[in-house]
Scaffold this active site. Structure first.
Site: not given
Ligand code: NAG
Ligand code: NAG
Ligand code: NAG
Ligand code: NAG
Ligand code: NAG
Ligand code: NAG
Ligand code: NAG
Ligand code: NAG
Ligand code: NAG
Ligand code: NAG
Ligand code: NAG
Ligand code: NAG
Length: 773
Positions: A606, A723, A601, A604, A598-599
């Protein structure tokens, strides 16, 4: 005010104006009104009354405008007036007599137009705290009367134009907190009236121009820290004899500190820390009699501290840590004139501490750890009424923890003497420190029992007594240490049974009682320690089982078996009533199949995983590469995130359910948030962004603010996220914000003038601890 959106209405007004007012004034009024009409939010801004004022006469009645007796506009002060728009239509050419232009604290975007150069009479220009971008136009150099130029905290890019060196009247030049790149122009050396130069927190690079050393007549404050400047500190800076503050920390400067710095006789604050400076500390610094603060830490300095440093009467803050310094700390009575903070940790100092230390009643923060100091801790130190932080760890100190010394420092919050040769018993009166938060006496030769009076330390967060020869039981009274987060009593000779009252320490995160002589059953009450992330009861004579509530710990070690094997590993799940098995994660993601992704980063990927119980979690899997150095960096980042998240619990911070740290599979298991990141919601132009009404947006901002406030102020160790962007703010079903992605987070030691190096997405970094004086 709806008519303001209509340019026909504006034209009509302008027509009316020209009928009543002298031509110059009407041109100024018309220009201002035309510019105002380009703002996005005129009706809500503080200048919404301009049209009515215009209808009554000249621009001199406009809010924020001041005129001369002759009716010329001389000042425009629209500080904090809610202006949202650009400067492109600003009537520069219609305001020839303007001396003051103050537009700070608004929402101005876009670039600064070159026509700024037309304001030939300008004395004071302030565009600070807007969102101006682009380059500083070279035409700014035409403002020969300008005395004060402030464009701080915007988004300016590109190099500072050489033409800045033509601002011959300038006394104060402030461009800090932008994104300026390139070198500092050497032409700044022409600005002989310049008293204050603030260029810090940009991305300036290249060498420091020696020409700045020419500013000897006026320069008093020079802040060029937190950039990427390289090369040496120019010797010509020795000419700046009026300089009181010189900050160039957090750059990439190399070479030795020039002897000539010793000529800066007015200097009060000198901070050169976090550079790549080498060589020794020049003895000439001992001539700086007005010096209050000297920060040279985190460089590559070697050799001894010049003895005369101890004679600087005004010195209150001397920080030399993280270098390669040798020798002793200079023995001098006057060093204790008013010294508050002395940090010399992580060097190669040896010998005893100066005898004068006994009299340094002004001490607030003293860090001597990680050196080879010798001496007797009960004889060589005195009574310090203001002392808050003392770390003597990992030296060669001996002696006893004297009841009459440490015990008479009522403000002490941190006392660390670990890794020395301290003997004797822990004195009971140590309990008289209502403010003590961290007590570390581990790895010494302490004997006797844990005194009951320790239970009086009700602010205590960390208690570390491991690696001594303590005997007897854990006092039942320890239950009053309700803020305790870490209790480390391993490798002693403690015995009897583990008191059930430990179960009342519900904030405990780490409990290590291993390698003692505890007997009897493991008390059931330990099951109440729902926040525990590590528990080590191994190497004792305990019987019975770990309470079932705790079988979800990340690292579980007890007698007689070690940890469960890999496939059976149960992940940490504090406060989460379902156990998560390693194999569940692997199955739920089909062995991390991209279909569940789903994403992505920084380090890494996700995945969304539905557990057998039906609960949905987000699994962040660490990138694995063959390059072991890269792997190492991401592994460190992973551990930082775990460390940060296990420390904290807050409704606006994403919950960590568990983690797995294996060489081939490192991952974090989080609560799953339905709506994804704020950035993704805002970018769905129709559905998401419209759904996100102002009430919800305000609530999001409030949530993020609460989270940051909690991280900065309420954690035992302040955490700076470093961040915070819309990508790292996740939204749950009710649009409640949760701050995520702690890969770049930084834990600040509570002793901290520790000005962190920046990480993450520039411009979004949450305000950290400032080291300003
Ligand atoms: C400009 O206006 C603000 C707000 O009214 C005020 O605080 C500030 O002092 C003014 N600046 C000058 C230079 O007059
Ligand atoms: C502008 O209006 C806002 C909101 O009413 C107010 O807080 C602010 O002080 C005003 N600014 C000036 C310069 O009057
Ligand atoms: C400023 O105006 C722009 C354009 O209308 C708008 O998108 C933005 O949200 C406004 N900003 C604020 C903070 O009101
Ligand atoms: C204002 O500026 C104009 C144009 O430069 C000039 O002619 C006039 O004398 C100035 N007024 C004052 C009061 O300085
Ligand atoms: C200003 O400085 C530059 C660079 O240091 C130099 O070349 C120039 O001659 C100076 N200009 C004046 C007017 O002094
Ligand atoms: C400035 O410093 C340099 C180098 O130390 C020296 O040669 C020069 O004479 C000094 N100039 C002035 C004006 O003092
Ligand atoms: C620091 O400066 C040196 C040269 O002095 C350069 O090789 C190095 O890349 C610089 N490092 C950074 C992080 O800018
Ligand atoms: C620091 O300086 C040395 C040479 O003096 C250089 O080898 C090293 O790369 C520098 N470190 C950084 C981080 O620039
Ligand atoms: C010494 O440290 C304390 C605590 O961090 C701080 O409040 C104080 O301002 C520092 N003193 C100086 C002179 O910097
Ligand atoms: C400490 O101060 C006392 C009183 O001011 C003085 O008598 C003594 O000599 C001082 N001791 C040291 C070691 O400086
Ligand atoms: C400290 O502990 C002792 C023994 O437990 C107790 O008698 C005493 O009242 C406590 N003092 C304070 C200030 O709480
Ligand atoms: C600053 O903090 C970092 C991380 O906590 C630590 O490694 C470093 O030694 C600290 N530096 C100083 C000067 O305290």
């Amino acid at each position: 005010m709806a008519e303001w959106q209509s340019s026909a209405a504006v034209s009509l007004l302008l027509l009316l104006l020209s009928a009543f007012i002298p031509p110059a004034a009407s041109e100024a009024a018309g220009g201002l009104l035309r510019w105002a009409s380009t703002l996005h939010n005129l009706p809500q801004s503080n200048i919404s009354t301009w049209p009515r004022a215009a209808a009554n006469g000249s621009p001199c009645n406009f809010v924020g405008v001041s005129c001369s007796a002759a009716g010329d506009v001389v000042r425009l002060n629209l500080t904090n007036s809610g202006l949202n728009g650009t400067l492109q239509a600003f009537p520069f050419s219609s305001l020839p007599n303007l001396t003051h232009l103050e537009l700070s604290v608004n929402l101005l975007t876009g670039s600064i137009p070159p026509e700024i150069g037309l304001l030939a009479n300008l004395v004071d220009l302030d565009f600070s705290l807007n969102q101006l971008s682009g380059r500083i136009p070279p035409e700014i150099g035409r403002l020969a009367n300008l005395q004060v130029l402030h464009i701080v905290e915007n988004r300016l890019t590109g190099a500072i134009p050489d033409e800045i060196g033509r601002l011959e009247s300038i006394t104060e030049l402030a461009l800090y907190e932008n994104r300026l790149t390139g070198p500092i122009p050497s032409s700044i050396g022409n600005l002989t009236k310049l008293a204050r130069l603030y260029l810090y927190s940009n991305e300036l690079s290249g060498p420091i121009p020696p020409e700045i050393g020419h500013l000897s007549t006026a320069l008093t404050e020079l802040f060029i820290d937190t950039n990427q400047l390289s090369g040496p500190i120019p010797a010509s800076f020795g000419n700046l004899t009026k300089l009181t503050t010189f900050f160039i920390f957090d750059n990439n400067l190399s070479g030795a500190i020039p002897d000539e710095i010793g000529n800066l006789e007015s200097l009060q604050y000198l901070s050169l820390h976090t550079n790549n400076l080498s060589g020794s500390i020049p003895p000439s610094l001992t001539r700086l009699n007005s010096l209050i603060l000297l920060h040279l830490y985190s460089n590559r300095l070697s050799g001894p501290i010049p003895p005369g440093i101890g004679n600087l009467d005004s010195l209150a803050d001397l920080e030399l840590s993280d270098n390669r310094l040798t020798g002793t700390v200079p023995a001098s009575n006057t060093l204790c004139g008013g010294i508050q903070n002395l940090t010399v940790h992580s060097n190669n100092f040896s010998g005893s501490v100066p005898t004068s230390f006994k009299n340094c009643t002004t001490f607030i923060r003293v860090r001597l750890e990680d050196n080879q100091f010798t001496g007797n801790i009960s004889e060589d130190f005195g009574i310090y009424p203001n002392l808050q932080y003392l770390d003597l760890s990992r030296n060669n100190f001996h002696g006893e923890v004297s009841p009459s010394k440490w015990v008479s420092c009522p403000n002490l919050a941190t006392l660390r003497i670990s890794g020395n040769r301290v003997t004797g018993e822990i004195p009971g009166p140590i309990g008289n420190h209502p403010k003590l938060q961290a007590l570390d006496l581990s790895s010494n030769q302490l004997v006797g029992q844990i005194p009951l009076e320790l239970a009086n330390l009700t602010s205590l967060v960390k208690l570390q007594l491991s690696g001594n020869q303590l005997s007897g039981p854990i006092p039942l009274e320890i239950r009053s240490l309700t803020k305790l987060d870490s209790l480390q009593l391993a490798s002693n000779r403690l015995n009897e049974s583990i008191p059930g009252s430990l179960g009342e320490l519900t904030q405990l995160n780490d409990l290590n009682l291993s390698n003692n002589q505890f007997g009897d059953r493991i008390p059931e009450q330990l099951g109440r320690l729902v926040h525990l992330s590590t528990l080590d009861l191994s190497r004792n004579s305990l019987t019975g089982a770990i309470p079932s509530q705790l079988t979800s710990l990340s690292s579980l070690d007890r007698n007689p078996r070690g940890q469960q094997d890999h496939e059976q590993q149960v992940l940490l799940a504090p406060g989460f009533d379902t156990k998560i098995m390693y194999s569940d994660i692997v199955t739920a993601t089909d062995r991390f199949d991209p279909a569940h992704c789903i994403g992505r980063g920084g380090y890494g990927t996700v995945y969304r995983a539905t557990l057998p119980s039906g609960i949905i979690v987000a699994v962040k899997k660490l990138n694995c590469s063959d390059d072991s150095s890269e792997d190492d960096e991401s592994h460190k980042e992973f551990l930082r995130e775990v460390e940060a998240l296990t420390e904290i619990r807050h409704r606006n911070i994403v919950k960590l359910y568990g983690f797995c740290s294996q060489s081939n599979h490192s991952f974090l298991v989080y609560e799953y948030l339905d709506r994804g990141s704020l950035a993704s919601v805002l970018s769905q132009d129709n559905s998401g962004a419209r759904e996100l009404d102002w009430g919800k947006r305000l609530n999001i901002v409030r949530g993020v603010a609460h989270a940051l406030s909690y991280l900065h102020h309420d954690c035992a160790i302040p955490i700076v996220h470093r961040d915070v962007t819309s990508n790292n703010v996740l939204l749950d079903r009710d649009y409640e914000a949760k701050v995520a992605d702690f890969g770049t987070a930084k834990l600040l030691s509570s002793d901290s003038s520790n000005w962190t190096t920046q990480a993450g997405t520039r411009g979004y970094i949450a305000p950290g601890k400032m080291s300003f004086v």
